[in-house]
Design a protein around this motif. Structure first.
Motif, PDB file in Angstrom:
ATOM      1  N   TYR A 151       0.648  -1.107  -0.025  1.00 30.67           N
ATOM      2  CA  TYR A 151       0.008  -0.002  -0.101  1.00 30.67           C
ATOM      3  C   TYR A 151       0.717   1.256   0.088  1.00 30.67           C
ATOM      4  O   TYR A 151       1.895   1.173   0.599  1.00 30.67           O
ATOM      5  CB  TYR A 151      -0.840   0.061   1.264  1.00 30.67           C
ATOM      6  CG  TYR A 151      -2.253  -0.244   1.148  1.00 30.67           C
ATOM      7  CD1 TYR A 151      -2.707  -0.960  -0.068  1.00 30.67           C
ATOM      8  CD2 TYR A 151      -3.143  -0.651   2.416  1.00 30.67           C
ATOM      9  CE1 TYR A 151      -4.126  -1.247  -0.019  1.00 30.67           C
ATOM     10  CE2 TYR A 151      -4.196  -0.909   2.316  1.00 30.67           C
ATOM     11  CZ  TYR A 151      -5.043  -1.255   0.800  1.00 30.67           C
ATOM     12  OH  TYR A 151      -6.007  -1.649   0.918  1.00 30.67           O
ATOM     13  N   THR A 152       0.466   2.340  -0.737  1.00 29.30           N
ATOM     14  CA  THR A 152       0.913   3.631  -0.543  1.00 29.30           C
ATOM     15  C   THR A 152      -0.175   4.675  -0.362  1.00 29.30           C
ATOM     16  O   THR A 152      -1.061   4.448  -1.287  1.00 29.30           O
ATOM     17  CB  THR A 152       1.929   4.166  -1.964  1.00 29.30           C
ATOM     18  OG1 THR A 152       2.742   2.910  -2.100  1.00 29.30           O
ATOM     19  CG2 THR A 152       2.504   5.478  -1.542  1.00 29.30           C
ATOM     20  N   SER A 153      -0.026   5.581   0.526  1.00 27.19           N
ATOM     21  CA  SER A 153      -1.241   6.642   0.771  1.00 27.19           C
ATOM     22  C   SER A 153      -0.847   7.803   1.006  1.00 27.19           C
ATOM     23  O   SER A 153       0.605   8.148   1.359  1.00 27.19           O
ATOM     24  CB  SER A 153      -1.971   5.930   1.932  1.00 27.19           C
ATOM     25  OG  SER A 153      -2.778   4.832   1.903  1.00 27.19           O
ATOM     26  N   VAL A 172      -3.227   3.760  -2.951  1.00 24.21           N
ATOM     27  CA  VAL A 172      -2.912   3.025  -4.167  1.00 24.21           C
ATOM     28  C   VAL A 172      -2.252   1.443  -3.571  1.00 24.21           C
ATOM     29  O   VAL A 172      -1.311   1.470  -2.776  1.00 24.21           O
ATOM     30  CB  VAL A 172      -2.008   3.554  -5.196  1.00 24.21           C
ATOM     31  CG1 VAL A 172      -1.659   2.669  -6.272  1.00 24.21           C
ATOM     32  CG2 VAL A 172      -2.630   4.772  -5.595  1.00 24.21           C
ATOM     33  N   GLY A 173      -2.875   0.392  -3.848  1.00 21.25           N
ATOM     34  CA  GLY A 173      -2.411  -0.795  -3.575  1.00 21.25           C
ATOM     35  C   GLY A 173      -1.960  -1.749  -4.801  1.00 21.25           C
ATOM     36  O   GLY A 173      -2.532  -1.689  -6.156  1.00 21.25           O
ATOM     37  N   THR A 174      -0.557  -2.493  -4.564  1.00 23.78           N
ATOM     38  CA  THR A 174      -0.357  -3.465  -5.806  1.00 23.78           C
ATOM     39  C   THR A 174      -0.202  -4.704  -5.257  1.00 23.78           C
ATOM     40  O   THR A 174       0.183  -4.787  -4.266  1.00 23.78           O
ATOM     41  CB  THR A 174       1.087  -2.682  -6.661  1.00 23.78           C
ATOM     42  OG1 THR A 174       1.938  -2.876  -5.474  1.00 23.78           O
ATOM     43  CG2 THR A 174       0.952  -1.489  -6.669  1.00 23.78           C
ATOM     44  N   THR A 232       4.280  10.404   2.040  1.00 24.13           N
ATOM     45  CA  THR A 232       3.443   9.296   1.554  1.00 24.13           C
ATOM     46  C   THR A 232       3.638   8.259   2.721  1.00 24.13           C
ATOM     47  O   THR A 232       4.790   8.097   3.223  1.00 24.13           O
ATOM     48  CB  THR A 232       3.889   8.822   0.324  1.00 24.13           C
ATOM     49  OG1 THR A 232       5.271   8.706   0.136  1.00 24.13           O
ATOM     50  CG2 THR A 232       3.296   9.609  -0.832  1.00 24.13           C
ATOM     51  N   ALA A 233       2.634   7.229   2.831  1.00 30.04           N
ATOM     52  CA  ALA A 233       2.923   6.178   3.931  1.00 30.04           C
ATOM     53  C   ALA A 233       2.960   4.766   3.434  1.00 30.04           C
ATOM     54  O   ALA A 233       2.188   4.784   1.935  1.00 30.04           O
ATOM     55  CB  ALA A 233       1.864   6.233   4.776  1.00 30.04           C
ATOM     56  N   HIS A 234       3.513   3.886   3.774  1.00 33.32           N
ATOM     57  CA  HIS A 234       3.813   2.740   3.342  1.00 33.32           C
ATOM     58  C   HIS A 234       3.370   1.433   4.006  1.00 33.32           C
ATOM     59  O   HIS A 234       3.390   1.921   5.276  1.00 33.32           O
ATOM     60  CB  HIS A 234       5.050   2.380   2.625  1.00 33.32           C
ATOM     61  CG  HIS A 234       5.696   3.445   1.563  1.00 33.32           C
ATOM     62  ND1 HIS A 234       5.514   3.416   0.214  1.00 33.32           N
ATOM     63  CD2 HIS A 234       6.229   4.592   1.590  1.00 33.32           C
ATOM     64  CE1 HIS A 234       5.911   4.425  -0.309  1.00 33.32           C
ATOM     65  NE2 HIS A 234       6.368   5.205   0.752  1.00 33.32           N
ATOM     66  N   TYR A 235       2.832   0.356   3.492  1.00 26.95           N
ATOM     67  CA  TYR A 235       2.656  -0.647   4.393  1.00 26.95           C
ATOM     68  C   TYR A 235       2.407  -1.901   3.374  1.00 26.95           C
ATOM     69  O   TYR A 235       1.911  -1.738   2.321  1.00 26.95           O
ATOM     70  CB  TYR A 235       1.024  -0.474   4.995  1.00 26.95           C
ATOM     71  CG  TYR A 235       0.728  -1.514   6.101  1.00 26.95           C
ATOM     72  CD1 TYR A 235       1.200  -1.551   7.154  1.00 26.95           C
ATOM     73  CD2 TYR A 235      -0.322  -2.543   5.707  1.00 26.95           C
ATOM     74  CE1 TYR A 235       0.919  -2.372   8.326  1.00 26.95           C
ATOM     75  CE2 TYR A 235      -0.726  -3.339   6.534  1.00 26.95           C
ATOM     76  CZ  TYR A 235      -0.072  -3.286   7.778  1.00 26.95           C
ATOM     77  OH  TYR A 235      -0.490  -4.322   8.699  1.00 26.95           O
ATOM     78  N   ARG A 236       2.833  -3.027   4.200  1.00 27.10           N
ATOM     79  CA  ARG A 236       2.806  -4.542   3.228  1.00 27.10           C
ATOM     80  C   ARG A 236       2.201  -5.328   4.161  1.00 27.10           C
ATOM     81  O   ARG A 236       2.005  -5.503   5.377  1.00 27.10           O
ATOM     82  CB  ARG A 236       4.297  -4.780   3.120  1.00 27.10           C
ATOM     83  CG  ARG A 236       5.030  -4.015   2.044  1.00 27.10           C
ATOM     84  CD  ARG A 236       6.340  -4.704   1.770  1.00 27.10           C
ATOM     85  NE  ARG A 236       7.248  -3.901   0.912  1.00 27.10           N
ATOM     86  CZ  ARG A 236       7.194  -4.413  -0.513  1.00 27.10           C
ATOM     87  NH1 ARG A 236       6.295  -5.126  -0.952  1.00 27.10           N
ATOM     88  NH2 ARG A 236       7.778  -3.583  -1.172  1.00 27.10           N
TER      89      ARG A 236
END
Length: 457
Positions: free
Chosen positions: A210-212, A253-255, A292-296
């Protein structure tokens, strides 16, 4: 209400933990919520809830539970600036699911009310209401080190806790311990140490990243409350734009299976493949707020505590500590809320054999959400996993439903209720719905298919 014991201890002030504490407060003289974070004085991200930086939706089923357990809290959030979508006007949302664009105009005949608070805003309001209960204490800034048990290890009798800024630990006795510490729960270790072994796990690897980014958008920029495009075959990405409190917007946005977006420019690159032109124009003119924030999330995982033959008394597990879903489908908080109601019903039946009664009853709710999420993921060729005949049939039926959702407001309304976990998926198999589905699939109008992406990317 019948008092079942002196003290219940809830591990974790997650949404699951707060709702579990609320129902426990009806049956225990004292409830202590142990959390690694000190409760914030205003809505803000907590270290212990890193996923709160990203898009969250409390589905309609969760909204109903929240309103039941904390009457008036929804009105409080609206008064503080949380947007609401309750008129069923389909022009106010853009949803694409499995490559099918929901009916873009008209009104739902049986609309549900959707509340749009950000996760920190929602958590803060629920925590404020929970902390106001006279028999609830929130013990912030503490870690859970271990559980304690009776000499024969048949009952959990409390927990060992330690301040995050100290080395000494203390025992907190309890008649009931509820683990709501999320995906990183140490319950498998605790059970193993007590001689019960570890649960079997169902797992599907999804490699979600995820990136937000928070955004400031001009007041007249977007008419819609929400934009959500879910993965489809050949495009395992998600783009969500959510209107939150006080005219702020959160883009996520998720990949799955490809490199995550690194920054806002990279998020726009992916959005060009998924969102309509008028939305992209606004996004390109928006002002990013903060970093931006990131999460997996490497996998969806269900720890099958409901299948264990032996279990200690005085100990239950709830929320993501039991099952963590692919978060793009927005099921986690709502499943936790429905589990809280299950716990409430089990407590009303007394504490005899409470853990097994609760875990088996809660598994019925988890099973529906798990099947829906896993089936949706395995409809994507990008996700590796077995696809038994039953799942392939289910996904074919789902595609027929989604084809009808493109044009039929009645099927659209019923699908929203199933998606929101208000109704069982079997409601989509009623004869009146099946007739509408058949009519829509025979017609298969091409002009209402999901819109072409804004640019080629």
């Amino acid at each position: 209400m019948t008092i079942l014991g002196e003290r219940a201890v809830v591990l974790g002030a997650s949404m699951a933990g707060m709702l579990a504490a609320r129902v426990a407060a009806e049956h225990y003289r004292e409830v202590v919520v142990v959390d690694r974070d000190v409760p914030p004085e205003r809505p803000s991200n907590r270290r212990g809830v890193p996923q709160a930086c990203h898009g969250h939706v409390l589905q309609a089923g969760g909204v109903a539970v929240l309103d039941e357990l904390f009457p008036g809290v929804l009105d409080e959030m609206v008064a503080d600036g949380a947007p609401v979508w309750g008129d069923g006007d389909l022009s106010r949302v853009i949803v694409e699911y499995g490559g099918h664009r929901f009916l873009p105009s008209g009104r739902l005949p049986n609309p549900v009310t959707s509340y749009m608070p950000s996760r920190p805003f929602l958590d803060w309001h629920v925590m404020k209401r929970l902390s106001a209960l006279p028999n609830v204490t929130v013990l912030g800034g503490h870690d859970v080190v271990d559980v304690t048990s009776s000499a024969d290890r048949r009952r959990v009798t409390g927990v060992v806790v330690a301040r995050r800024d100290a080395t000494d630990a203390a025992v907190l006795g309890a008649d009931l311990v509820i683990d709501a510490t999320g995906r990183g729960s140490r319950t498998p270790v605790f059970l193993d140490d007590l001689g019960y072994g570890r649960p079997r796990e169902d797992e599907l690897v999804i490699n979600l990243a995820y990136t937000s980014q928070w955004l400031r958008i001009r007041p007249d920029g977007i008419r819609e409350h929400m934009v959500a495009t879910f993965p489809k075959p050949g495009e395992a990405t998600t783009v969500a734009l959510l209107n939150h409190e006080n005219d702020t917007w959160l883009m996520t946005v998720g990949t799955m299976g490809e490199e995550p977006a690194r920054d806002y420019a990279d998020m726009l690159r992916i959005a060009r493949r998924r969102v309509p032109r008028h939305i992209l124009d606004v996004l390109e003119a928006a002002l990013p707020l903060g970093k931006t924030a990131h999460y997996r999330t490497p996998s969806s995982r269900w720890r099958r505590y409901d299948e264990m033959s032996r279990w200690p008394d005085g100990f239950v597990v709830i929320g993501d500590a039991v099952c963590s879903f692919n978060p793009i489908y927005g099921q986690g908080m709502t499943v936790a809320a429905l589990e809280a109601l299950t716990l409430r019903r089990c407590l009303q039946g007394g504490d005899n054999d409470l853990p097994k009664r609760f875990l088996r009853a809660a598994a019925k709710t988890v099973r529906v959400a798990w099947r829906n999420a896993v089936s949706a993921d395995l409809s994507l060729p990008e996700i590796a996993g077995e696809r038994p005949l039953g799942m392939r049939i289910n996904n074919r039926f789902a595609d027929m439903v989604l084809t009808a959702v493109e044009t039929d407001p009645v099927v659209n309304s019923q699908f929203f209720r199933v998606l929101g976990m208000l109704d069982s998926p079997t409601r989509l198999m009623r004869p009146s719905i099946l007739v509408r589905m058949a009519r829509a699939n025979l017609a298969r109008p091409q002009q209402v298919r999901a819109p072409e992406p804004a640019l080629a990317g």
